[in-house]
Design a protein around this motif. Structure first.
Motif, mmCIF file in Angstrom:
data_model
loop_
_atom_site.group_PDB
_atom_site.id
_atom_site.type_symbol
_atom_site.label_atom_id
_atom_site.label_comp_id
_atom_site.label_asym_id
_atom_site.label_seq_id
_atom_site.Cartn_x
_atom_site.Cartn_y
_atom_site.Cartn_z
ATOM 1 N N VAL A 183 0.833 -1.306 -0.020
ATOM 2 C CA VAL A 183 -0.047 -0.161 -0.278
ATOM 3 C C VAL A 183 0.759 1.012 -0.004
ATOM 4 O O VAL A 183 0.990 2.147 -0.264
ATOM 5 N N TYR A 184 1.999 1.098 0.789
ATOM 6 C CA TYR A 184 2.938 1.957 0.731
ATOM 7 C C TYR A 184 3.453 2.853 -0.721
ATOM 8 O O TYR A 184 4.192 3.675 -0.978
ATOM 9 N N ASP A 185 3.752 1.372 -1.455
ATOM 10 C CA ASP A 185 4.304 1.585 -2.195
ATOM 11 C C ASP A 185 3.570 2.625 -3.803
ATOM 12 O O ASP A 185 4.442 3.043 -4.380
ATOM 13 N N ILE A 186 2.314 2.279 -3.390
ATOM 14 C CA ILE A 186 1.237 3.278 -4.343
ATOM 15 C C ILE A 186 1.847 5.104 -3.906
ATOM 16 O O ILE A 186 0.937 5.323 -2.805
ATOM 17 N N ALA A 187 1.816 5.427 -4.961
ATOM 18 C CA ALA A 187 2.410 6.954 -4.289
ATOM 19 C C ALA A 187 0.501 7.976 -3.910
ATOM 20 O O ALA A 187 0.798 8.987 -4.848
ATOM 21 N N ARG A 188 -0.216 7.799 -3.151
ATOM 22 C CA ARG A 188 -1.039 7.997 -2.934
ATOM 23 C C ARG A 188 -1.953 8.021 -2.406
ATOM 24 O O ARG A 188 -0.887 7.351 -0.981
ATOM 25 N N ASP A 189 -2.852 8.471 -1.658
ATOM 26 C CA ASP A 189 -3.477 8.803 -0.360
ATOM 27 C C ASP A 189 -4.518 7.904 -0.724
ATOM 28 O O ASP A 189 -5.786 8.041 -1.598
ATOM 29 N N PHE A 190 -5.582 7.507 0.018
ATOM 30 C CA PHE A 190 -6.799 6.388 0.196
ATOM 31 C C PHE A 190 -7.741 6.774 1.228
ATOM 32 O O PHE A 190 -8.074 6.597 2.260
ATOM 33 N N PRO A 191 -8.589 7.634 0.907
ATOM 34 C CA PRO A 191 -9.552 8.608 1.761
ATOM 35 C C PRO A 191 -10.289 7.360 2.690
ATOM 36 O O PRO A 191 -10.797 7.470 3.558
ATOM 37 N N LEU A 192 -10.369 6.699 1.339
ATOM 38 C CA LEU A 192 -11.806 5.496 2.170
ATOM 39 C C LEU A 192 -11.767 4.174 1.836
ATOM 40 O O LEU A 192 -11.394 3.574 0.536
ATOM 41 N N ALA A 193 -11.009 3.064 2.217
ATOM 42 C CA ALA A 193 -10.201 1.461 2.553
ATOM 43 C C ALA A 193 -11.472 0.388 2.774
ATOM 44 O O ALA A 193 -11.985 0.851 3.998
ATOM 45 N N LEU A 194 -10.911 -0.905 2.225
ATOM 46 C CA LEU A 194 -12.093 -2.067 3.054
ATOM 47 C C LEU A 194 -11.104 -2.948 3.789
ATOM 48 O O LEU A 194 -10.542 -3.307 2.206
ATOM 49 N N ASP A 195 -11.000 -3.574 4.683
ATOM 50 C CA ASP A 195 -9.869 -5.030 4.557
ATOM 51 C C ASP A 195 -11.118 -5.659 4.388
ATOM 52 O O ASP A 195 -11.962 -6.208 5.600
ATOM 53 N N VAL A 196 -11.241 -6.967 3.218
ATOM 54 C CA VAL A 196 -12.302 -7.895 3.388
ATOM 55 C C VAL A 196 -11.535 -9.403 4.136
ATOM 56 O O VAL A 196 -10.423 -9.613 3.605
ATOM 57 N N GLY A 197 -12.007 -9.424 4.715
ATOM 58 C CA GLY A 197 -11.910 -10.805 5.599
ATOM 59 C C GLY A 197 -10.505 -10.353 6.885
ATOM 60 O O GLY A 197 -9.653 -11.046 7.402
ATOM 61 N N CYS A 198 -10.740 -9.665 7.849
ATOM 62 C CA CYS A 198 -9.777 -8.420 8.259
ATOM 63 C C CYS A 198 -9.196 -9.686 9.261
ATOM 64 O O CYS A 198 -8.146 -9.037 10.462
ATOM 65 N N GLY A 199 -9.945 -10.243 9.870
ATOM 66 C CA GLY A 199 -9.750 -10.989 10.768
ATOM 67 C C GLY A 199 -9.776 -9.820 12.240
ATOM 68 O O GLY A 199 -10.256 -9.246 12.447
ATOM 69 N N ARG A 200 -8.363 -9.551 13.011
ATOM 70 C CA ARG A 200 -7.949 -8.918 13.813
ATOM 71 C C ARG A 200 -7.718 -7.702 13.567
ATOM 72 O O ARG A 200 -7.031 -7.075 14.230
ATOM 73 N N GLY A 201 -7.671 -7.237 11.983
ATOM 74 C CA GLY A 201 -6.857 -6.442 12.229
ATOM 75 C C GLY A 201 -6.015 -6.578 11.944
ATOM 76 O O GLY A 201 -4.581 -5.334 12.097
ATOM 77 N N TYR A 202 -5.411 -7.269 10.917
ATOM 78 C CA TYR A 202 -3.630 -7.544 10.822
ATOM 79 C C TYR A 202 -2.944 -6.511 9.854
ATOM 80 O O TYR A 202 -1.900 -5.990 9.948
ATOM 81 N N ILE A 203 -3.730 -5.945 8.594
ATOM 82 C CA ILE A 203 -3.407 -4.729 7.890
ATOM 83 C C ILE A 203 -3.333 -3.296 9.060
ATOM 84 O O ILE A 203 -2.222 -2.465 8.214
ATOM 85 N N ALA A 204 -4.777 -3.461 9.230
ATOM 86 C CA ALA A 204 -4.746 -1.710 9.350
ATOM 87 C C ALA A 204 -3.645 -0.948 10.865
ATOM 88 O O ALA A 204 -3.088 -0.051 10.658
#
Length: 317
Positions: free
Chosen positions: A83-104
């Motif tokens: 995600v950080y490799d993409i040079a932009r910000d994301f106002p609204l994001a979705l984590d599909v199958g997030c579990g306990r939030g391992y990406i956030a």
């Protein structure tokens, strides 16, 4: 840290998959969780989704979940790196199958404005890991996403899609909820995952029974993943693989054959996890597109002379 998190009260299923409740600020949101007897009409239902929900709920209630989440933590951090490799910000994001939030937990509020975390297990959503990003938890099945078309700038998923029965449909729904020029970044287990365990079980069962049956969940082949993403509508695809090997101290008497064949010099037992990372974009007219066939001005045969051609161009200037 800033934390705006709540588990939304989910009380009804949408009439169509991919439909979000009319008002995002409402506490009553259409649930994408399938009923125990629901199934995709076009898919072979290998997994009991209701049983998977119970398993994830049980795992989320264990007293020391961090003790067993090391692999999910590691892959979640690698998805966040992409995600950080993409040079932009994301106002609204979705984590599909997030579990306990391992990406956030690995992202910051400068990159993601608000994060929707969707999972089939309510206990996982109640025990998500702290993050500085404002988050909203939604109880939803990966196969029945309850969101409207063109909603999210970014959709991520880590180690969840290998358990869906209809992967093409799940990818199509992810594409549906993305905004034009939105990006999907996902990770799932690959076909060589746990090959040590599978080989040992197959050899042992063949020797004792004269044949073998599968004991490990089936996984998608990397050769099929790009095709599935393209069929779902994604373009500018990137698919790469990685392997993570974890060494365990041992596995009871049941795994003696595995220990004999694959034991490390220190006596530990290796287990290899192959991870597929995928990136796909939803079409937008501003995206770069391939040049038309026949429009090239230099042939591949002249690439070896590129330095001389460049120097000649400079002299003519």
């Amino acid at each position: 840290m800033l934390r705006l998190k709540r588990l939304w009260c989910l009380w009804r299923r949408p009439r169509l998959a991919g439909v979000l409740a009319e008002n995002l600020s409402s506490r009553e949101v259409a649930s994408g969780v399938s009923s125990p007897d629901s199934a995709s009409p076009r898919a072979l239902n290998i997994f009991d989704r209701d049983l998977k929900r119970k398993q994830k709920n049980w795992a989320a209630q264990q007293p020391e979940p961090m003790k067993y989440d090391y692999l999910k933590e590691e892959v979640g951090s690698r998805v966040a790196d992409r995600v950080y490799d993409i040079a932009r910000d994301f106002p609204l994001a979705l984590d599909v199958g997030c579990g306990r939030g391992y990406i956030a937990q690995h992202l910051n509020k400068e990159t993601v404005g608000k994060f929707f975390q969707a999972d089939v297990a309510e206990n996982a959503l109640k025990n998500t890991i702290e993050t500085e990003i404002p988050t909203l938890s939604v109880l939803a099945d990966e196969e029945f996403l309850p969101f409207r078309e063109n909603t999210f700038d970014l959709v991520v998923s880590s180690l969840s899609l290998h358990w869906v029965n209809d992967l093409p449909r799940a990818l199509e729904q992810i594409h549906y909820v993305l905004k034009p020029d939105g990006v999907f970044i996902g990770a799932m287990f690959g076909g060589d995952t746990l090959y040590e365990l599978r080989c040992a079980l197959q050899l042992a069962e063949t020797e004792r029974e004269g044949g073998f049956s599968p004991h490990v969940s089936p996984f998608t082949a990397v050769s099929d993943l790009g095709h599935l993403l393209g069929r779902a509508g994604f373009n500018t695809l990137t698919v790469d693989t990685d392997e993570i090997q974890v060494n365990y101290p041992g596995m009871f008497e049941l795994m003696e054959d595995l220990q004999e064949m694959y034991r490390n010099e220190d006596g530990s037992l290796p287990a290899t996890y192959q991870i597929y990372y995928m990136i796909g974009w939803k079409y937008h007219h501003s995206q770069a597109r391939p040049a038309e066939r026949g429009s090239a001005t230099v042939s591949f045969g002249e690439l070896g002379k590129i330095n001389s051609l460049v120097s000649q161009g400079k002299k003519t200037q």
